[in-house]
Write a protein that holds these residues in place. Sequence first.
Motif, PDB file in Angstrom:
ATOM      1  N   PRO A 522      46.171 -19.563 -34.142  1.00 54.12           N
ATOM      2  CA  PRO A 522      46.586 -18.269 -33.591  1.00 54.12           C
ATOM      3  C   PRO A 522      48.022 -18.352 -33.067  1.00 54.12           C
ATOM      4  O   PRO A 522      48.473 -19.425 -32.660  1.00 54.12           O
ATOM      5  CB  PRO A 522      45.600 -18.033 -32.439  1.00 54.12           C
ATOM      6  CG  PRO A 522      44.411 -18.880 -32.763  1.00 54.12           C
ATOM      7  CD  PRO A 522      44.951 -20.078 -33.485  1.00 54.12           C
ATOM      8  N   LEU A 523      48.722 -17.198 -33.070  1.00 56.57           N
ATOM      9  CA  LEU A 523      50.116 -17.208 -32.621  1.00 56.57           C
ATOM     10  C   LEU A 523      50.213 -17.635 -31.159  1.00 56.57           C
ATOM     11  O   LEU A 523      51.226 -18.186 -30.725  1.00 56.57           O
ATOM     12  CB  LEU A 523      50.746 -15.832 -32.842  1.00 56.57           C
ATOM     13  CG  LEU A 523      50.831 -15.420 -34.324  1.00 56.57           C
ATOM     14  CD1 LEU A 523      51.388 -14.010 -34.473  1.00 56.57           C
ATOM     15  CD2 LEU A 523      51.666 -16.420 -35.126  1.00 56.57           C
ATOM     16  N   SER A 524      49.136 -17.419 -30.391  1.00 60.70           N
ATOM     17  CA  SER A 524      49.164 -17.785 -28.976  1.00 60.70           C
ATOM     18  C   SER A 524      48.891 -19.266 -28.752  1.00 60.70           C
ATOM     19  O   SER A 524      48.955 -19.752 -27.631  1.00 60.70           O
ATOM     20  CB  SER A 524      48.119 -16.957 -28.232  1.00 60.70           C
ATOM     21  OG  SER A 524      46.863 -17.150 -28.859  1.00 60.70           O
ATOM     22  N   GLY A 525      48.568 -19.996 -29.797  1.00 65.19           N
ATOM     23  CA  GLY A 525      48.291 -21.428 -29.647  1.00 65.19           C
ATOM     24  C   GLY A 525      46.879 -21.752 -30.093  1.00 65.19           C
ATOM     25  O   GLY A 525      46.089 -20.859 -30.385  1.00 65.19           O
ATOM     26  N   PRO A 526      46.568 -23.049 -30.150  1.00 62.63           N
ATOM     27  CA  PRO A 526      45.261 -23.456 -30.678  1.00 62.63           C
ATOM     28  C   PRO A 526      44.111 -22.980 -29.797  1.00 62.63           C
ATOM     29  O   PRO A 526      44.252 -22.890 -28.572  1.00 62.63           O
ATOM     30  CB  PRO A 526      45.343 -24.990 -30.674  1.00 62.63           C
ATOM     31  CG  PRO A 526      46.437 -25.334 -29.721  1.00 62.63           C
ATOM     32  CD  PRO A 526      47.406 -24.191 -29.755  1.00 62.63           C
ATOM     33  N   THR A 527      42.988 -22.688 -30.429  1.00 67.50           N
ATOM     34  CA  THR A 527      41.772 -22.428 -29.662  1.00 67.50           C
ATOM     35  C   THR A 527      41.314 -23.772 -29.075  1.00 67.50           C
ATOM     36  O   THR A 527      41.741 -24.833 -29.557  1.00 67.50           O
ATOM     37  CB  THR A 527      40.660 -21.896 -30.582  1.00 67.50           C
ATOM     38  OG1 THR A 527      40.341 -22.924 -31.536  1.00 67.50           O
ATOM     39  CG2 THR A 527      41.094 -20.639 -31.333  1.00 67.50           C
ATOM     40  N   PRO A 528      40.432 -23.752 -28.064  1.00 65.17           N
ATOM     41  CA  PRO A 528      39.956 -25.042 -27.532  1.00 65.17           C
ATOM     42  C   PRO A 528      39.346 -25.921 -28.618  1.00 65.17           C
ATOM     43  O   PRO A 528      39.551 -27.141 -28.621  1.00 65.17           O
ATOM     44  CB  PRO A 528      38.909 -24.620 -26.492  1.00 65.17           C
ATOM     45  CG  PRO A 528      39.352 -23.256 -26.060  1.00 65.17           C
ATOM     46  CD  PRO A 528      39.938 -22.612 -27.291  1.00 65.17           C
ATOM     47  N   GLY A 529      38.646 -25.310 -29.570  1.00 62.09           N
ATOM     48  CA  GLY A 529      38.047 -26.096 -30.656  1.00 62.09           C
ATOM     49  C   GLY A 529      39.107 -26.733 -31.535  1.00 62.09           C
ATOM     50  O   GLY A 529      38.936 -27.854 -32.015  1.00 62.09           O
ATOM     51  N   GLN A 530      40.200 -26.001 -31.762  1.00 57.02           N
ATOM     52  CA  GLN A 530      41.262 -26.551 -32.610  1.00 57.02           C
ATOM     53  C   GLN A 530      42.044 -27.648 -31.900  1.00 57.02           C
ATOM     54  O   GLN A 530      42.433 -28.645 -32.509  1.00 57.02           O
ATOM     55  CB  GLN A 530      42.215 -25.429 -33.048  1.00 57.02           C
ATOM     56  CG  GLN A 530      41.590 -24.473 -34.058  1.00 57.02           C
ATOM     57  CD  GLN A 530      42.461 -23.247 -34.298  1.00 57.02           C
ATOM     58  OE1 GLN A 530      43.202 -22.809 -33.411  1.00 57.02           O
ATOM     59  NE2 GLN A 530      42.361 -22.686 -35.492  1.00 57.02           N
ATOM     60  N   SER A 531      42.305 -27.449 -30.605  1.00 60.62           N
ATOM     61  CA  SER A 531      43.132 -28.441 -29.913  1.00 60.62           C
ATOM     62  C   SER A 531      42.315 -29.640 -29.478  1.00 60.62           C
ATOM     63  O   SER A 531      42.860 -30.701 -29.209  1.00 60.62           O
ATOM     64  CB  SER A 531      43.825 -27.822 -28.705  1.00 60.62           C
ATOM     65  OG  SER A 531      42.904 -27.579 -27.693  1.00 60.62           O
ATOM     66  N   ARG A 532      41.003 -29.464 -29.460  1.00 57.71           N
ATOM     67  CA  ARG A 532      40.089 -30.500 -28.964  1.00 57.71           C
ATOM     68  C   ARG A 532      40.404 -30.860 -27.513  1.00 57.71           C
ATOM     69  O   ARG A 532      40.212 -31.981 -27.088  1.00 57.71           O
ATOM     70  CB  ARG A 532      40.114 -31.737 -29.879  1.00 57.71           C
ATOM     71  CG  ARG A 532      39.682 -31.401 -31.313  1.00 57.71           C
ATOM     72  CD  ARG A 532      39.717 -32.602 -32.216  1.00 57.71           C
ATOM     73  NE  ARG A 532      40.046 -32.198 -33.572  1.00 57.71           N
ATOM     74  CZ  ARG A 532      40.972 -32.789 -34.327  1.00 57.71           C
ATOM     75  NH1 ARG A 532      41.665 -33.805 -33.854  1.00 57.71           N
ATOM     76  NH2 ARG A 532      41.196 -32.371 -35.538  1.00 57.71           N
ATOM     77  N   VAL A 533      40.964 -29.863 -26.785  1.00 56.37           N
ATOM     78  CA  VAL A 533      41.228 -30.047 -25.357  1.00 56.37           C
ATOM     79  C   VAL A 533      40.602 -28.843 -24.659  1.00 56.37           C
ATOM     80  O   VAL A 533      40.835 -27.713 -25.074  1.00 56.37           O
ATOM     81  CB  VAL A 533      42.750 -30.051 -25.081  1.00 56.37           C
ATOM     82  CG1 VAL A 533      43.028 -30.087 -23.582  1.00 56.37           C
ATOM     83  CG2 VAL A 533      43.413 -31.227 -25.778  1.00 56.37           C
ATOM     84  N   TRP A 534      39.803 -29.063 -23.632  1.00 60.16           N
ATOM     85  CA  TRP A 534      39.134 -27.949 -22.964  1.00 60.16           C
ATOM     86  C   TRP A 534      40.099 -27.226 -22.030  1.00 60.16           C
ATOM     87  O   TRP A 534      40.670 -27.819 -21.125  1.00 60.16           O
ATOM     88  CB  TRP A 534      37.902 -28.420 -22.190  1.00 60.16           C
ATOM     89  CG  TRP A 534      37.197 -27.277 -21.510  1.00 60.16           C
ATOM     90  CD1 TRP A 534      37.033 -27.084 -20.182  1.00 60.16           C
ATOM     91  CD2 TRP A 534      36.611 -26.144 -22.167  1.00 60.16           C
ATOM     92  NE1 TRP A 534      36.375 -25.906 -19.946  1.00 60.16           N
ATOM     93  CE2 TRP A 534      36.108 -25.301 -21.150  1.00 60.16           C
ATOM     94  CE3 TRP A 534      36.476 -25.748 -23.500  1.00 60.16           C
ATOM     95  CZ2 TRP A 534      35.469 -24.080 -21.429  1.00 60.16           C
ATOM     96  CZ3 TRP A 534      35.838 -24.543 -23.778  1.00 60.16           C
ATOM     97  CH2 TRP A 534      35.337 -23.722 -22.752  1.00 60.16           C
ATOM     98  N   ARG A 535      40.323 -25.930 -22.329  1.00 58.11           N
ATOM     99  CA  ARG A 535      41.176 -25.119 -21.460  1.00 58.11           C
ATOM    100  C   ARG A 535      40.409 -23.858 -21.117  1.00 58.11           C
ATOM    101  O   ARG A 535      40.369 -22.927 -21.928  1.00 58.11           O
ATOM    102  CB  ARG A 535      42.473 -24.735 -22.181  1.00 58.11           C
ATOM    103  CG  ARG A 535      43.429 -25.905 -22.373  1.00 58.11           C
ATOM    104  CD  ARG A 535      44.653 -25.443 -23.111  1.00 58.11           C
ATOM    105  NE  ARG A 535      44.267 -24.781 -24.370  1.00 58.11           N
ATOM    106  CZ  ARG A 535      45.078 -24.069 -25.113  1.00 58.11           C
ATOM    107  NH1 ARG A 535      46.320 -23.857 -24.736  1.00 58.11           N
ATOM    108  NH2 ARG A 535      44.663 -23.521 -26.243  1.00 58.11           N
ATOM    109  N   PRO A 536      39.769 -23.815 -19.934  1.00 63.24           N
ATOM    110  CA  PRO A 536      38.983 -22.621 -19.596  1.00 63.24           C
ATOM    111  C   PRO A 536      39.874 -21.385 -19.640  1.00 63.24           C
ATOM    112  O   PRO A 536      41.044 -21.461 -19.264  1.00 63.24           O
ATOM    113  CB  PRO A 536      38.493 -22.896 -18.171  1.00 63.24           C
ATOM    114  CG  PRO A 536      38.707 -24.349 -17.939  1.00 63.24           C
ATOM    115  CD  PRO A 536      39.799 -24.804 -18.855  1.00 63.24           C
ATOM    116  N   ALA A 537      39.312 -20.262 -20.100  1.00 62.16           N
ATOM    117  CA  ALA A 537      40.097 -19.021 -20.267  1.00 62.16           C
ATOM    118  C   ALA A 537      40.660 -18.556 -18.925  1.00 62.16           C
ATOM    119  O   ALA A 537      40.031 -18.739 -17.896  1.00 62.16           O
ATOM    120  CB  ALA A 537      39.225 -17.954 -20.886  1.00 62.16           C
TER     121      ALA A 537
END
Length: 537
Positions: A522-537
Amino acid sequence: MGERPALLPQPWRVRFADGTGAELADGLSIACDDAPGFLATAHWFRRTIEAATGWRVEVGGATTCATIELRAGRVDVPAPGPEGERYHLRVADGRIVVTAPAASGAFYGLQTVRQLLDADWYRHAPPGGRARPALAVGGVEVEDGPRFSWRGVHLDVSRHFMPMPFLLRLVDLAALHKLNMLHLHLTDDQGWRVPIPKHPRLTEVGAWRRESPLGHGRDRVGDGVPHGGFYTHADLAELVGYAAERHVTVVPEVDMPGHMVAAIAAYPELGNTGEEREVLAHWGISRHVLNLEEPTLQFCWDVIDEVADIFPGGGWFHIGGDECPTVEWEESTTARTLMAAEGMTDPRQLQGWFNARIAEHLGGIGRTVIGWDEILEGGAPEGSVVMSWRDEAGGVAAAEAGHDVVMTPQQWLYLDWAYADDPAEPLAICPAISVERVYGYDPVGSVPPEKRHHVLGAQANLWTEYVPTPEHAEYLYFPRLCALSEVVWSDPDAEGRSFGEFEARLGRHLERLAALGVNYRPLSGPTPGQSRVWRPA
Ligand code: TNX
């Protein structure tokens, strides 16, 4: 009237009209001029539309009552690329008319027609299996053609084997962005992916490795998991045919005389020491390269003949030529004798000698040699095409020396690099190439004006050391490949061209990729699944 469709890559000329231009409905008919390849292109479109809508679509000869017409004819547009790839598209008075000098142009016209439809029309079935309702298409006139003839995407299937369905999907995704070259890196130190009947151990042994690096290669930790695979001839013939239907040329690469450890593992006599080695289970540049003896040249010619047979490849054959250390040759009596006999003073010249022998063979079977920019160092074979990857300087030097060039500089077009220098990005070989950076690349920017005609185009490369799966490859390709498509297709001097304008169109184009299930970033950056880093919304 809703929003105007986001066309991508941006056509050279577009005029939107107000109101409906034509209506598409069940029973739609496509009339097609009797010109080479037009009917096949019409049927490709018919299948796509039938799948997405659940309608029955008919294809026939020229008539006056069809909704869509494919006409053979001249198109005037100042795009400097091949004329056959141009098209004129007019949606007006209840009809969609695509005019093109050749089937490839008609195909691109129809790709643009798809972009006039809803994003959901990129799906493989209508919702719930019920035929879609009729769709009004807004009036529009497009005159379009490519900026460059080489609009390439590359995939390394050696470092990680990529299954056939992904290769076919990549062809579809390339073609919908009007890209026309798929460069397949078929062999390397870590895996050999194409069977050569005269040398069966290439795939029996060379297609498999003990394990792969876990995490970054420099940490030297293995995952303990065997990896590999190879394509059969039937697989590759299918790929070539599928690509041809979509006006994509598959260019094979057999990397030589370096990056050959998989072959040396299969046949130790190809190496300089005769020692047994395993298919490499780590990344990097190996000092173990082919020896320069006659049987080894014969081996290379056997491989070339077989691979050339599978891939017509538009006449091109990529011989790699990158990153070939000369240490083993410096220690080899055969190589040293050869140097003396040929009056060479620098071991680098040995690679030039090797390339010349290989090029002579390829010339004999009517192929044009392509190589990475290192082939310039030993004197590139006459008439060879240079892919400039280390930076643009190799490409400039090659053009100065009269070679044709494909620009693939790593600093702009290496899609194995991360999108951003940000720990939220998944593991990558290095930082960082943003969508904006790809968009801002100019393939002729560094080339003197009088040499620019040597630049065939540009290509984005995906090396797969850090790309274990098709999903991850999609993440790295998209949307950077969308930006590349605009670099190699669209008018660089178009009024209002800016990254901001492109990004707005891209945002809407991504709905099409979403409908196709592409794992784009996504233009806003990777989803948590894509980045494999947990970033709560
Ligand atoms: C250099 S680009 C290579 C590849 C690697 C790549 C990693 C080129 C011709 N050679 O073997 O995979 O760097 O980015």
